[in-house]
Scaffold this motif. Structure first.
Motif, PDB file in Angstrom:
ATOM      1  N   LEU A 118       0.845  -1.186   0.000  1.00  0.00           N
ATOM      2  CA  LEU A 118       0.000   0.000   0.000  1.00  0.00           C
ATOM      3  C   LEU A 118       0.882   1.238   0.000  1.00  0.00           C
ATOM      4  O   LEU A 118       1.926   1.254   0.630  1.00  0.00           O
ATOM      5  N   THR A 119       0.433   2.263  -0.704  1.00  0.00           N
ATOM      6  CA  THR A 119       1.145   3.532  -0.699  1.00  0.00           C
ATOM      7  C   THR A 119       0.144   4.641  -0.439  1.00  0.00           C
ATOM      8  O   THR A 119      -1.026   4.553  -0.823  1.00  0.00           O
TER       9      THR A 119
ATOM     10  N   GLY B 275      -2.084   7.724  -0.800  1.00  0.00           N
ATOM     11  CA  GLY B 275      -2.724   8.281  -1.985  1.00  0.00           C
ATOM     12  C   GLY B 275      -3.325   7.250  -2.915  1.00  0.00           C
ATOM     13  O   GLY B 275      -4.054   7.588  -3.841  1.00  0.00           O
ATOM     14  N   GLN B 276      -3.042   5.988  -2.689  1.00  0.00           N
ATOM     15  CA  GLN B 276      -3.543   4.906  -3.535  1.00  0.00           C
ATOM     16  C   GLN B 276      -5.037   4.687  -3.278  1.00  0.00           C
ATOM     17  O   GLN B 276      -5.504   4.705  -2.155  1.00  0.00           O
ATOM     18  N   ARG B 277      -5.818   4.490  -4.339  1.00  0.00           N
ATOM     19  CA  ARG B 277      -7.239   4.155  -4.214  1.00  0.00           C
ATOM     20  C   ARG B 277      -7.348   2.653  -3.980  1.00  0.00           C
ATOM     21  O   ARG B 277      -6.664   1.854  -4.607  1.00  0.00           O
ATOM     22  N   VAL B 278      -8.208   2.268  -3.036  1.00  0.00           N
ATOM     23  CA  VAL B 278      -8.373   0.855  -2.709  1.00  0.00           C
ATOM     24  C   VAL B 278      -9.851   0.509  -2.585  1.00  0.00           C
ATOM     25  O   VAL B 278     -10.686   1.379  -2.342  1.00  0.00           O
ATOM     26  N   ARG B 279     -10.149  -0.770  -2.755  1.00  0.00           N
ATOM     27  CA  ARG B 279     -11.503  -1.301  -2.557  1.00  0.00           C
ATOM     28  C   ARG B 279     -11.360  -2.580  -1.744  1.00  0.00           C
ATOM     29  O   ARG B 279     -10.583  -3.463  -2.087  1.00  0.00           O
TER      30      ARG B 279
ATOM     31  N   GLU C  64      -4.482   6.906   3.422  1.00  0.00           N
ATOM     32  CA  GLU C  64      -3.972   8.156   3.988  1.00  0.00           C
ATOM     33  C   GLU C  64      -2.558   7.997   4.516  1.00  0.00           C
ATOM     34  O   GLU C  64      -1.737   8.876   4.370  1.00  0.00           O
ATOM     35  N   ARG C  65      -2.287   6.876   5.163  1.00  0.00           N
ATOM     36  CA  ARG C  65      -0.997   6.664   5.800  1.00  0.00           C
ATOM     37  C   ARG C  65      -0.738   5.165   5.872  1.00  0.00           C
ATOM     38  O   ARG C  65      -1.652   4.378   6.066  1.00  0.00           O
TER      39      ARG C  65
END
Length: 98
Positions: A3-4, A6-10, A41-42
């Motif tokens: 995960l980074t 700003g990445q969009r996740v579902r 976010e983090r």
């Protein structure tokens, strides 16, 4: 997959976070259903590698160390197992930090 920020996740599964208890009272609990979307976010710490990545590493080490001494059929079977795990390994390499 890492995960980074700003990445969009579902979410692919229901997720429950919390269960903080103070004395006898439940202080907080967050429940998110599968399919919920959001932005990272983090990121604190690291997530464990997926099972497929760990298995690829194990089989690759086995192949590198002993492949040349294996009977042909065993070596071919090991090569096909590595080939089957190659997409997960490639995806992990593409998203791994540093």
């Amino acid at each position: 997959m890492g995960l980074t920020a700003g990445q969009r996740v579902r979410l692919v599964a229901d997720l429950g976070i919390g269960e903080a208890v103070s004395g006898e009272a439940l202080v907080g609990f967050l429940s998110l259903g599968a399919g919920a979307e959001g932005t990272v976010e983090r990121v604190d710490g690291e997530l464990p590698e997926p099972e497929e990545v760990r298995e690829y590493r194990r089989l690759k080490d086995l192949f590198d160390d002993y492949g040349h001494t294996m009977p042909e059929e065993s070596r071919k079977r090991l090569e096909s197992q590595l080939a089957a795990l190659e997409p997960e390994w490639t995806a992990h390499q593409a998203t791994a930090p540093g």
